[in-house]
Design a protein around this motif. Structure first.
Motif, PDB file in Angstrom:
ATOM      1  N   VAL B 145      31.138  42.771 -31.071  1.00 59.19           N
ATOM      2  CA  VAL B 145      30.257  42.368 -29.975  1.00 59.19           C
ATOM      3  C   VAL B 145      30.439  43.352 -28.822  1.00 59.19           C
ATOM      4  N   SER B 182      33.703  44.073 -26.688  1.00 52.82           N
ATOM      5  CA  SER B 182      34.499  42.912 -26.296  1.00 52.82           C
ATOM      6  C   SER B 182      35.905  43.029 -26.860  1.00 52.82           C
ATOM      7  N   GLU B 186      37.734  37.648 -25.508  1.00 50.15           N
ATOM      8  CA  GLU B 186      37.174  37.871 -24.174  1.00 50.15           C
ATOM      9  C   GLU B 186      35.759  37.289 -24.071  1.00 50.15           C
ATOM     10  N   ASP B 187      35.469  36.601 -22.971  1.00 46.12           N
ATOM     11  CA  ASP B 187      34.132  36.056 -22.756  1.00 46.12           C
ATOM     12  C   ASP B 187      33.125  37.173 -22.457  1.00 46.12           C
ATOM     13  N   ILE B 188      31.883  36.904 -22.841  1.00 46.22           N
ATOM     14  CA  ILE B 188      30.809  37.897 -22.674  1.00 46.22           C
ATOM     15  C   ILE B 188      30.744  38.434 -21.232  1.00 46.22           C
TER      16      ILE B 188
END
Lengths: 320, 320
Positions: B145, B182, B186-188
């Motif tokens: 991502v 990412s 880890e959050d977006i």
């Protein structure tokens, strides 16, 4: 580059084997270097490192002329010498490709600090960062992607009222939309229609993406992260024939009821609300639509999802 | 269950060692079974299989009392017998956890049909489907991502006009938004603000998700799929101090110019159009906003992104 290395290895050898430099002719010295480090020619079994454009070195154990003829200790000695050499040459990393039937070479490589980058099916890839500071090597895939499909439609209730309904399944834990994990290389919309068909018997067509959830550290994802995407589908058939392995029940349920149903997951309720809103005010209020565009990597394309643009804005950037 | 197995193994033994059943007492027979298959007690080095709730068997080589005392051939014989036993008992799969320094056991396991499910850092996981039909085991992470952040703001042009601008970087190939992969877990939004800071020196705050791209078979993702997400950020600082390793240039550029710039990637142009549209008509036209909700897995939560709902609809489903 190689000249610098020879100088460095010769001084190393002078320390290890005092008198070597003064003793013999140049050829004798080179043979000694080769014996100790794998030298400038190919290593045992024809092994060699290939330089990539990022400054990393790739070694493929699949290129061994005969894996059986190289014992793990000989391989270790060769790789140790080579790692020293590559570090001195300013190489940033080693990538070691190991076919599964040559896994006897993994432990010796690990004893030199190499670790798994990833493994899949019948091969593993090990790596060692040689550069300064913390590793800047790219990681491996970090997310599984699950996709659910919602097929809003009009279904007749028992009382002969026609209701705006959605297709839901009941599992052990809750009511939710049919869906499952993306297969490798599968587009989001294809996962949604495949899973809906497998679980409910309903055929459908992808319309838009509605919602995305990100969750980390899932026990059922081998500790990896999970992206769960809900799509809006257009149902093309209506007779339910559900998979008894995956659901306890499957039915068309009025979305107004689903949006407030305690037995539904929070995401299911929210998506039901999104669909009711879209149904009343236009699905363009809730949809992310898709377009296919050519990729930088030759011959590849990609799917891009975002809010529909009014024509003026769509034309502005559409030189794709 | 074990009784059924003994009967099965005894008949197998009768074929392999004719006369065994008639020859000796019960104990003698059991000892012969144990020698051949690893028997009902623990295997070499204390190895044993643990049954999981899905009907699979897990074997952990890390539980070996001393890995050196078990040679790969003995391990292979034990595992072969056990696989026969588990298949006969109706078990659906074997999961073999292999610490990296016990990788000498990978080839023997592979010769029995086990293959890598995945490997990471200092361990690998091998698996074998024992059930009927094709494997129904869950796969491993399929996507990397990447997240880019766009910081639309007002910047003064050279001519002292104030323009609605976005922060872009120039790389070897094109102009694009700052961004990167990412990190695990880890959050977006956190990836977006981290990457923008690392590449441009600008601090920012996550606002919304704007666009998602899915692409398969990327050479730079080890053949895996890639999801690339573009976020809208709010810049909190304005002085650019870019990373010379990652960009050739970094600047605030008028979004109207960026939306039609040939040097920009198609996604960059489209997102510039989305932002212009949002700037003129309200960002609520283009945003997917975020909410945090509790997960089914205890103690975990997740982030859910979708179009903002009018209050009426938001309240309806908000029992989260």
């Amino acid at each position: 580059m190689w000249r610098g290395l020879q100088v460095r290895e010769q001084s190393l050898l002078s320390l290890l084997l005092p008198g070597l430099r003064s003793r013999g002719p140049r050829l004798q010295c080179q043979a000694a270097i080769r014996a100790l480090t794998g030298g400038p020619g190919p290593g045992p079994g024809g092994l060699r490192g290939e330089l990539d454009r990022f400054g990393g070195i790739t070694v493929r154990l699949g290129q061994l002329r005969s894996a059986d003829s190289v014992d793990p200790a000989t391989f270790r000695t060769w790789l140790q010498g080579k790692c020293e050499q590559w570090r001195a040459e300013g190489r940033i990393a080693v990538w070691l490709h190991v076919p599964i039937f040559q896994s006897q070479f993994i432990s010796p490589a690990a004893s030199l600090g190499l670790r798994f980058h990833h493994a899949e099916s019948d091969a593993s890839l090990m790596t060692l960062w040689l550069g300064e500071g913390p590793s800047r090597l790219p990681g491996y895939a970090t997310h599984q992607v699950g996709v659910a499909g919602q097929c809003p439609s009009f279904a007749q209730s028992n009382n002969f009222f026609v209701l705006f309904s959605g297709l839901i399944i009941q599992t052990k834990n809750a009511w939710k939309f049919p869906g499952g994990l993306s297969e490798p290389g599968e587009d989001i919309g294809d996962t949604a229609t495949r899973e809906v068909l497998e679980e409910t018997g309903i055929t459908s067509e992808f319309q838009a993406l509605l919602s995305i959830r990100q969750q980390h550290g899932r026990p059922d994802a081998f500790g990896k992260s999970d992206l769960y995407i809900v799509c809006r589908l257009k149902p093309l058939s209506f007779r339910v024939s559900f998979c008894p392995h995956e659901c306890l029940r499957c039915e068309w349920m009025a979305l107004a009821a689903l949006a407030t149903a305690e037995e539904a997951t929070p995401i299911t309720r929210r998506v039901a609300s999104l669909l009711l809103y879209g149904h009343r005010e236009g699905f363009d209020k809730v949809d992310l639509t898709v377009r296919e565009l050519p990729a930088l990597h030759r011959g590849l394309s990609y799917k891009l999802y975002h809010r529909d643009l009014p024509e003026l804005y769509e034309k502005m950037s559409a030189m794709d």
